[in-house]
Design a protein around this motif. Structure first.
Motif, PDB file in Angstrom:
ATOM      1  N   VAL A 159       1.608  14.434  -6.507  1.00 36.43           N
ATOM      2  CA  VAL A 159       2.546  15.014  -7.470  1.00 36.43           C
ATOM      3  C   VAL A 159       2.044  14.825  -8.900  1.00 36.43           C
ATOM      4  O   VAL A 159       2.178  15.714  -9.738  1.00 36.43           O
ATOM      5  CB  VAL A 159       3.939  14.381  -7.288  1.00 36.43           C
ATOM      6  CG1 VAL A 159       4.913  14.918  -8.323  1.00 36.43           C
ATOM      7  CG2 VAL A 159       4.448  14.622  -5.874  1.00 36.43           C
ATOM      8  N   LEU A 160       1.446  13.674  -9.166  1.00 34.12           N
ATOM      9  CA  LEU A 160       0.947  13.364 -10.501  1.00 34.12           C
ATOM     10  C   LEU A 160      -0.507  13.804 -10.633  1.00 34.12           C
ATOM     11  O   LEU A 160      -1.222  13.913  -9.635  1.00 34.12           O
ATOM     12  CB  LEU A 160       1.038  11.852 -10.751  1.00 34.12           C
ATOM     13  CG  LEU A 160       2.432  11.226 -10.685  1.00 34.12           C
ATOM     14  CD1 LEU A 160       2.333   9.713 -10.801  1.00 34.12           C
ATOM     15  CD2 LEU A 160       3.323  11.776 -11.794  1.00 34.12           C
TER      16      LEU A 160
ATOM     17  N   VAL B  97      -4.289   2.402   2.599  1.00 34.81           N
ATOM     18  CA  VAL B  97      -4.009   1.588   1.409  1.00 34.81           C
ATOM     19  C   VAL B  97      -3.898   2.491   0.181  1.00 34.81           C
ATOM     20  O   VAL B  97      -2.997   2.337  -0.651  1.00 34.81           O
ATOM     21  CB  VAL B  97      -5.108   0.526   1.216  1.00 34.81           C
ATOM     22  CG1 VAL B  97      -5.017  -0.094  -0.169  1.00 34.81           C
ATOM     23  CG2 VAL B  97      -4.978  -0.564   2.263  1.00 34.81           C
ATOM     24  N   ALA B  98      -4.810   3.460   0.064  1.00 32.88           N
ATOM     25  CA  ALA B  98      -4.744   4.406  -1.051  1.00 32.88           C
ATOM     26  C   ALA B  98      -3.468   5.234  -0.993  1.00 32.88           C
ATOM     27  O   ALA B  98      -2.823   5.473  -2.021  1.00 32.88           O
ATOM     28  CB  ALA B  98      -5.977   5.309  -1.034  1.00 32.88           C
ATOM     29  N   CYS B  99      -3.064   5.670   0.206  1.00 35.81           N
ATOM     30  CA  CYS B  99      -1.825   6.446   0.355  1.00 35.81           C
ATOM     31  C   CYS B  99      -0.616   5.635  -0.075  1.00 35.81           C
ATOM     32  O   CYS B  99       0.255   6.128  -0.811  1.00 35.81           O
ATOM     33  CB  CYS B  99      -1.659   6.899   1.800  1.00 35.81           C
ATOM     34  SG  CYS B  99      -2.774   8.209   2.312  1.00 35.81           S
ATOM     35  N   GLU B 100      -0.545   4.378   0.372  1.00 34.67           N
ATOM     36  CA  GLU B 100       0.585   3.536   0.009  1.00 34.67           C
ATOM     37  C   GLU B 100       0.607   3.258  -1.485  1.00 34.67           C
ATOM     38  O   GLU B 100       1.673   3.242  -2.120  1.00 34.67           O
ATOM     39  CB  GLU B 100       0.519   2.219   0.795  1.00 34.67           C
ATOM     40  CG  GLU B 100       1.681   1.275   0.543  1.00 34.67           C
ATOM     41  CD  GLU B 100       3.002   1.831   1.040  1.00 34.67           C
ATOM     42  OE1 GLU B 100       4.045   1.449   0.478  1.00 34.67           O
ATOM     43  OE2 GLU B 100       2.993   2.645   1.984  1.00 34.67           O
ATOM     44  N   ALA B 101      -0.572   3.045  -2.059  1.00 37.78           N
ATOM     45  CA  ALA B 101      -0.642   2.810  -3.499  1.00 37.78           C
ATOM     46  C   ALA B 101      -0.177   4.042  -4.271  1.00 37.78           C
ATOM     47  O   ALA B 101       0.572   3.925  -5.261  1.00 37.78           O
ATOM     48  CB  ALA B 101      -2.074   2.438  -3.901  1.00 37.78           C
ATOM     49  N   MET B 102      -0.597   5.228  -3.859  1.00 38.13           N
ATOM     50  CA  MET B 102      -0.165   6.451  -4.525  1.00 38.13           C
ATOM     51  C   MET B 102       1.345   6.661  -4.377  1.00 38.13           C
ATOM     52  O   MET B 102       2.021   7.118  -5.310  1.00 38.13           O
ATOM     53  CB  MET B 102      -0.930   7.647  -3.957  1.00 38.13           C
ATOM     54  CG  MET B 102      -2.414   7.646  -4.282  1.00 38.13           C
ATOM     55  SD  MET B 102      -2.729   7.767  -6.050  1.00 38.13           S
ATOM     56  CE  MET B 102      -1.948   9.327  -6.406  1.00 38.13           C
ATOM     57  N   THR B 103       1.874   6.324  -3.208  1.00 33.60           N
ATOM     58  CA  THR B 103       3.324   6.429  -3.004  1.00 33.60           C
ATOM     59  C   THR B 103       4.075   5.492  -3.941  1.00 33.60           C
ATOM     60  O   THR B 103       5.099   5.863  -4.533  1.00 33.60           O
ATOM     61  CB  THR B 103       3.674   6.101  -1.542  1.00 33.60           C
ATOM     62  OG1 THR B 103       2.990   7.015  -0.685  1.00 33.60           O
ATOM     63  CG2 THR B 103       5.165   6.217  -1.303  1.00 33.60           C
TER      64      THR B 103
ATOM     65  N   SER C  58       6.504   3.834 -10.745  1.00 36.68           N
ATOM     66  CA  SER C  58       5.770   3.520 -11.977  1.00 36.68           C
ATOM     67  C   SER C  58       6.189   4.341 -13.181  1.00 36.68           C
ATOM     68  O   SER C  58       5.947   3.925 -14.315  1.00 36.68           O
ATOM     69  CB  SER C  58       4.261   3.724 -11.742  1.00 36.68           C
ATOM     70  OG  SER C  58       3.968   5.101 -11.596  1.00 36.68           O
ATOM     71  N   ALA C  59       6.772   5.533 -12.968  1.00 34.72           N
ATOM     72  CA  ALA C  59       7.059   6.470 -14.063  1.00 34.72           C
ATOM     73  C   ALA C  59       5.793   6.819 -14.837  1.00 34.72           C
ATOM     74  O   ALA C  59       5.815   7.005 -16.053  1.00 34.72           O
ATOM     75  CB  ALA C  59       8.115   5.883 -15.002  1.00 34.72           C
TER      76      ALA C  59
ATOM     77  N   LEU D 171      -7.967   7.085  -9.516  1.00 35.04           N
ATOM     78  CA  LEU D 171      -8.298   6.514  -8.214  1.00 35.04           C
ATOM     79  C   LEU D 171      -9.820   6.467  -8.083  1.00 35.04           C
ATOM     80  O   LEU D 171     -10.485   7.495  -8.252  1.00 35.04           O
ATOM     81  CB  LEU D 171      -7.680   7.351  -7.096  1.00 35.04           C
ATOM     82  CG  LEU D 171      -7.803   6.814  -5.655  1.00 35.04           C
ATOM     83  CD1 LEU D 171      -6.598   7.261  -4.836  1.00 35.04           C
ATOM     84  CD2 LEU D 171      -9.081   7.305  -4.989  1.00 35.04           C
ATOM     85  N   SER D 172     -10.356   5.300  -7.800  1.00 33.58           N
ATOM     86  CA  SER D 172     -11.813   5.165  -7.678  1.00 33.58           C
ATOM     87  C   SER D 172     -12.155   4.371  -6.430  1.00 33.58           C
ATOM     88  O   SER D 172     -11.417   3.456  -6.038  1.00 33.58           O
ATOM     89  CB  SER D 172     -12.405   4.474  -8.912  1.00 33.58           C
ATOM     90  OG  SER D 172     -11.971   3.133  -8.998  1.00 33.58           O
TER      91      SER D 172
END
Length: 427
Positions: A321-322, A345-351, A357-358, A364-365
């Motif tokens: 979305v962002l 882990v990347a998916c959960e972090a993005m979620t 976070s607003a 992402l690296s």
């Protein structure tokens, strides 16, 4: 190897020279009364034991001397905790069975008991050197700093301390400078010497024999391997579900939509009510198919299987979305289990970023370092993320821990937030 890892875990937080001077001085000075009390008690027990050994009364006293390293080791581990700020685990295994006889039998057969006794003997000699070093260096340093004042209280106005002498005010000021230099050298010496003494004590007082300690380490290794097998089975089952949904349910829904489309054509000039019901059914079928495809993609994306982690993360960034800036540097594909763990882990972090976070942008690296992967997710949100607040961070740490990886979170209030994940993997 287990002793080395245990030593590093206990002592790794303390850098040489980083301890406070007061703490170093206290650690070195307090060792002298501990050693003195142990020596006096052992001498008294040994003398009484040898004097009464013929009457069998002295045997328990001599046994107490042989086991006296155990209480001294406990005191020394408490002093190490005070000095390093880290709890030092006992090398003794829990006693199996009750009663003092079982305790004595187990402690007498443990190698750690005799390491503690040897340490106690060495500690008595070193503690005297510690006490003399600390008191002598600090006394001389402070006396030199007070040289101008001491001249006022001497009958002839002269000050003599060791090799230092002062017959005038200028020489007294020079002694003050010498005292400042000596105090600085004392600080460096005491902190480093205290760190070296703590290293020695930690290495000796955490040594375990190959019995209970090895069994404990083996049980830990078995638990880690069992958790890895469970995760592999879980990932395999998830891929099976993804294939079944893709090849079964999705295909049947697609066929249903086509059939409803034909029914719409047949009812184009027919009953309006029937046509409306068929249109509604077709719309719901298309919605169900779209949701099912999203569910299948979340379970295990086909891109990850077919094209690897780089393509899957790029697709994740595109669908976010962002606005996401993705930087992936992988020359070759890592093992399948590591790929899956890194992706989710990347998916959960993005979620988490999207929900909490607003943020207005995300970076992402992913890069390869030696034999490991480093994943970083940075956002410009409000920060304040907390692993205990139920945002899934503990789940990330558990998933990464299966491979011996680590998760570090930096999220000050006001942002930015950085999630740094390191996952070891084979070359």
């Amino acid at each position: 190897m287990a002793d080395r890892q245990r030593y590093e875990a206990v002592y790794g937080r303390l850098r040489i020279g980083s301890a406070r001077p007061a703490r170093s001085v206290l650690y070195l000075v307090c060792g002298f009364p501990v050693g003195l009390v142990w020596l006096i008690c052992c001498a008294v027990l040994l003398v009484l034991g040898l004097a009464t050994v013929l009457f069998l009364v002295g045997i328990p006293l001599i046994a107490a001397v042989l086991l006296s390293g155990i209480p001294l080791g406990a005191v020394e581990r408490a002093r190490l905790r005070m000095f390093t700020g880290t709890a030092v685990p006992s090398p003794h295994a829990p006693v199996s069975g009750g009663g003092p006889r079982a305790w004595l039998r187990q402690r007498a057969t443990e190698r750690a008991t005799w390491w503690e006794l040897a340490y106690a003997v060495v500690h008595c000699a070193l503690s005297v050197c510690d006490f003399v070093l600390v008191t002598g260096s600090l006394t001389l340093s402070l006396a030199l700093l007070a040289a101008p004042l001491l001249r006022r209280f001497t009958p002839d106005g002269q000050v003599r301390m060791a090799v230092f002498q002062a017959h005038s005010d200028a020489q007294a000021v020079l002694l003050v400078l010498c005292g400042a230099v000596l105090l600085a050298l004392t600080y460096l010496t005491l902190t480093r010497y205290a760190a070296a003494r703590a290293r020695l004590a930690t290495r000796v007082l955490t040594r375990r024999d190959g019995g209970a300690g090895a069994d404990h380490d083996e049980r830990i290794g078995q638990l880690v391997r069992s958790r890895a097998r469970i995760l592999d089975a879980y990932d395999a089952e998830r891929r099976r579900i993804e294939r079944d949904l893709h090849d079964g349910a999705q295909q049947r829904l697609t066929g249903l939509i086509m059939t409803l489309g034909l029914a719409q054509l047949e009812l184009a000039g027919g009953d309006a009510a029937a046509r409306e019901l068929v249109d509604k059914a077709a719309g719901e079928a298309r919605t169900t198919l779209r949701e099912l495809r999203e569910l299948v993609h979340g379970i295990y994306p086909a891109t990850l299987t077919d094209r690897g982690l780089s393509a899957a993360l790029a697709e994740l960034a595109e669908d976010a979305v962002l606005p996401v800036e993705a930087e992936v540097e992988l020359a070759e594909r890592p093992p399948e289990a590591v790929e899956a763990a890194t992706y989710f882990v990347a998916c959960e972090a993005m979620t988490n970023v999207t929900k909490h976070s607003a943020a207005t942008e995300v970076r992402l690296s992913l890069r390869r370092t030696g034999t490991g992967l480093v994943l970083e997710v940075r956002d410009n949100g409000v920060g304040g993320a907390d692993a205990e607040s139920g945002t899934g961070l503990l789940g990330l740490a558990d998933r990464v821990a299966v491979f011996g990886g680590t998760v570090h979170l930096s999220s000050p209030v006001g942002g930015p937030t950085l999630l740094h994940v390191e996952i070891p993997c084979g070359s």
